[in-house]
Design an enzyme around this catalytic site. Structure first.
Site, mmCIF file in Angstrom:
data_model
loop_
_atom_site.group_PDB
_atom_site.id
_atom_site.type_symbol
_atom_site.label_atom_id
_atom_site.label_comp_id
_atom_site.label_asym_id
_atom_site.label_seq_id
_atom_site.Cartn_x
_atom_site.Cartn_y
_atom_site.Cartn_z
ATOM 1 N N ARG A 46 61.751 12.516 11.547
ATOM 2 C CA ARG A 46 61.861 13.677 12.331
ATOM 3 C C ARG A 46 61.116 13.605 13.731
ATOM 4 N NH1 ARG A 46 59.342 18.146 10.974
ATOM 5 N NH2 ARG A 46 59.654 17.820 8.710
ATOM 6 N N TYR A 99 78.463 26.171 30.491
ATOM 7 C CA TYR A 99 79.305 25.947 29.077
ATOM 8 C C TYR A 99 79.330 27.058 28.430
ATOM 9 C CZ TYR A 99 79.966 24.155 24.324
ATOM 10 O OH TYR A 99 80.282 23.936 23.207
ATOM 11 N N ASP A 173 71.414 20.823 33.261
ATOM 12 C CA ASP A 173 72.451 20.198 32.392
ATOM 13 C C ASP A 173 73.115 19.240 33.173
ATOM 14 O OD1 ASP A 173 74.388 19.465 30.694
ATOM 15 O OD2 ASP A 173 74.429 21.306 29.806
ATOM 16 N N LYS A 197 79.086 13.220 25.020
ATOM 17 C CA LYS A 197 80.229 13.236 25.839
ATOM 18 C C LYS A 197 80.183 11.730 26.733
ATOM 19 C CE LYS A 197 81.080 17.253 24.953
ATOM 20 N NZ LYS A 197 79.695 18.264 24.941
HETATM 21 N N1 PLP Z 1 76.667 21.248 27.752
HETATM 22 C C1 PLP Z 1 77.650 20.981 28.432
HETATM 23 C C2 PLP Z 1 77.812 20.991 29.932
HETATM 24 C C3 PLP Z 1 78.753 20.728 27.506
HETATM 25 O O1 PLP Z 1 79.879 20.493 27.883
HETATM 26 C C4 PLP Z 1 78.588 20.871 26.248
HETATM 27 C C5 PLP Z 1 79.482 20.811 25.171
HETATM 28 O O2 PLP Z 1 80.562 20.523 25.427
HETATM 29 C C6 PLP Z 1 77.192 21.101 25.771
HETATM 30 C C7 PLP Z 1 76.348 21.307 26.772
HETATM 31 C C8 PLP Z 1 76.851 21.135 24.278
HETATM 32 O O3 PLP Z 1 76.498 19.847 23.738
HETATM 33 P P1 PLP Z 1 77.046 19.629 22.090
HETATM 34 O O4 PLP Z 1 78.341 19.829 21.948
HETATM 35 O O5 PLP Z 1 76.712 17.995 22.101
HETATM 36 O O6 PLP Z 1 76.213 20.608 21.314
#
Ligand code: PLP
Length: 414
Positions: A46, A99, A173, A197
C-alpha cells in the site's frame, strides 16, 4: 536446486506480487514510518512497490513532473487529491465542463466538507479571474473536457492562480490528452490521469495517477501520515507492470486515434453537423499548441451535437450495427456502444452521466454546464484499417437521413 537460475536477465520488468517486503533490519519499519521510505526501498504494497515505482518514473517523464502517485482508479486519485488538500469550509474553483463522475465526487465532498465551490466557464478568463481569490485553495479543470472536448488555456489559468497574493493549487486532469498536452510545463501544480484510458490503452484494467513536484508527492505518500496510503486504493502490481510495459506504444496509440478523430470531425463538419473537436473549433490553437507540447493533435475524442436525442440514439445504434471485414483484424464493428475511451476499438455513446449527475439530488447539485440531449461522444480507436473505417463511417452517416448526412458521399476519400 543446484540448477536454479541465479541471475534473471529478462528484457521486461517482472511482476512483484508481494503485499509485504523483507527489510534489512529490525529497526527499519520504525525508521520508515517516521522518516518515510527511501526511494527504491519497499515495506508494504500500500506504500508502493517495484512495479508502482516503474510506472511512476514513466508517468513523471511523460508529464515533465518529478514524481507520481498511483491509485486503483482515476476517481481514487482525485478523491485522495481533494481530501489531502482541502479542509472544512475551503473555497475551490472548478471548470463547468468536467467528467460526470468528478462532478459527482466534488458535489459529495462539497456537501460533506462544507466547501465553497465556484463553477466557472474556463473559456471566460475574466470569470476565472473573478472567481479566484487569495483564499481559494484548489483550481480543477480538464485539459480537454469530457464530454464537450473543449480546451483549457492552462498558461492563462496558471497566471491567474499564481498571481500576486494567490497560491492556488492548479490541478489539471489530462486523461484525454497524454503527450499532446503537458500542463505542468504551463504552470499546473498537479496533473491527474485516469490511467484506465490512454495510458493503459486496452480497456482491460483501471488505474489513476497524480503527477507533480516530489515534495508534494512525498507528503501524500508518507507511510504514516500520507493521505494516499491512509485512504488505501493503491494500484495492483500486475496492473502496474502491464501499464508500464504498454507505455512503449502510447505515442503511436495517441497519434493514430488523434489522426482518425480529426478525420471524422472534418467529415462531420463539412456535412454541417455541430462537431466539437479541438482542431476544428479552435482552428487557430490545437490542444498541444495551447497547452505545452506544440503537437498538432487534438486527441482521439470528438463530440457531435445531433439535432435531437432520437437522432443521437439512431447514430449510436447504426455505428454499432455496422460490421465489416478488416483486412488485418477480421470481423470488426465500426464502434461499440460503450463508455470509456483510449482503446483499440471505437466507442460511441449518448452522453448521459454528466446530465444525470446534475439531476440527482443526493447532495446539493452544483451548477455545472448542462449537456444537451442529442450529444454523442465518439472515442475513436487506434486499431484497424483507417481507409475502410472512414468509408464505413460515411456509409452509416449517409444511411441515417439526418439533416447534413445526405451531403456525404461514402465513396469520396477525405
Ligand atoms: N477523468 C476523466 C476525464 C474521465 O473521463 C474519467 C473516467 O471516465 C475519470 C476521470 C475517472 O477515471 P476512472 O474511471 O479511472 O475512475
Amino acid at each position: 536446486m543446484g540448477n536454479m537460475v541465479k541471475k534473471v536477465t529478462g528484457v521486461n520488468t517482472p511482476i512483484y506480487p508481494s503485499s509485504t517486503f523483507m527489510v534489512s533490519g529490525a529497526r527499519k519499519p520504525t525508521e520508515y514510518f517516521t522518516q518515510g521510505i527511501p526511494d527504491g526501498e519497499f515495506l508494504y504494497q500500500r506504500f508502493g512497490h517495484p512495479n508502482y515505482k516503474d510506472l511512476c518514473v514513466r508517468l513523471a517523464c511523460m508529464e515533465c513532473g518529478e514524481d507520481a502517485l498511483l491509485f486503483a482508479s482515476g476517481m481514487a486519485a482525485t478523491f485522495a487529491l481533494f481530501f489531502a488538500t482541502l479542509s472544512i469550509g475551503d473555497h475551490i474553483v472548478v471548470s463547468s465542463r468536467i467528467y460526470g463522475g468528478t462532478r459527482g465526487q466534488i458535489a459529495m465532498l462539497a456537501h460533506k466538507l462544507r466547501l465553497k465551490v465556484s463553477i466557472v466557464d474556463i473559456a471566460d478568463l475574466d470569470a476565472v479571474s473573478r472567481a479566484c481569490t487569495k483564499k481559494t485553495k484548489v483550481f480543477f479543470a480538464e485539459s480537454v473536457s469530457n464530454p464537450e472536448v473543449t480546451v483549457a488555456d492552462v498558461a492563462s489559468i496558471d497566471r491567474i492562480c499564481h498571481s500576486k497574493g494567490k497560491n492556488i493549487l492548479l490541478v489539471i486532469d489530462n486523461t484525454f490528452t497524454p503527450l499532446i498536452v503537458r500542463p505542468l510545463t504551463f504552470g499546473a501544480d498537479v496533473v491527474m490521469h485516469s490511467l484506465t484510458k490512454y495510458v493503459n490503452g486496452r480497456s482491460d484494467a483501471m488505474g489513476g495517477a497524480l503527477v507533480g513536484k516530489r515534495s508534494f508527492i512525498d507528503t501524500l505518500r508518507h507511510p504514516a501520515l500520507g493521505e494516499a496510503p491512509l485512504i488505501g486504493g493503491v494500484l495492483d502490481p500486475k496492473v502496474a507492470q502491464e501499464m508500464a510495459e504498454r507505455f512503449y506504444q502510447i505515442e503511436d496509440r495517441v497519434e493514430k486515434a488523434s489522426e482518425r478523430a480529426f478525420q471524422l470531425a472534418q467529415i462531420l463538419k463539412r456535412a454541417g453537423f455541430s462537431v466539437h473537436y479541438p482542431m476544428l473549433s479552435l482552428d487557430r490553437c490545437p490542444a498541444g499548441v495551447l497547452c505545452g507540447t506544440g503537437k498538432e493533435q487534438g486527441g482521439g475524442v470528438l463530440s457531435v451535437a445531433f439535432p435531437t436525442e432520437v437522432d443521437g440514439v439512431r447514430f449510436v445504434e447504426a455505428m454499432a450495427a455496422e460490421m465489416f471485414d478488416d483486412p488485418l483484424l477480421g470481423p470488426w464493428s465500426l464502434a461499440y456502444p460503450a463508455v470509456s475511451l483510449g482503446s483499440a476499438h471505437t466507442y460511441v455513446w449518448c452522453t448521459t452521466e454528466a446530465r444525470v449527475q446534475g439531476e440527482m439530488k443526493k447532495w446539493p447539485p452544483l451548477p455545472f454546464a448542462s449537456v444537451p440531449n442529442g450529444f454523442v461522444r465518439i472515442a475513436v480507436g487506434y486499431a484497424g484499417d483507417q481507409a475502410l473505417f472512414l468509408l464505413r463511417f460515411k456509409k452509416v452517416l449517409k444511411g441515417l437521413g439526418i439533416p447534413g448526412s445526405s451531403l456525404i458521399d461514402p465513396m469520396v476519400q477525405s
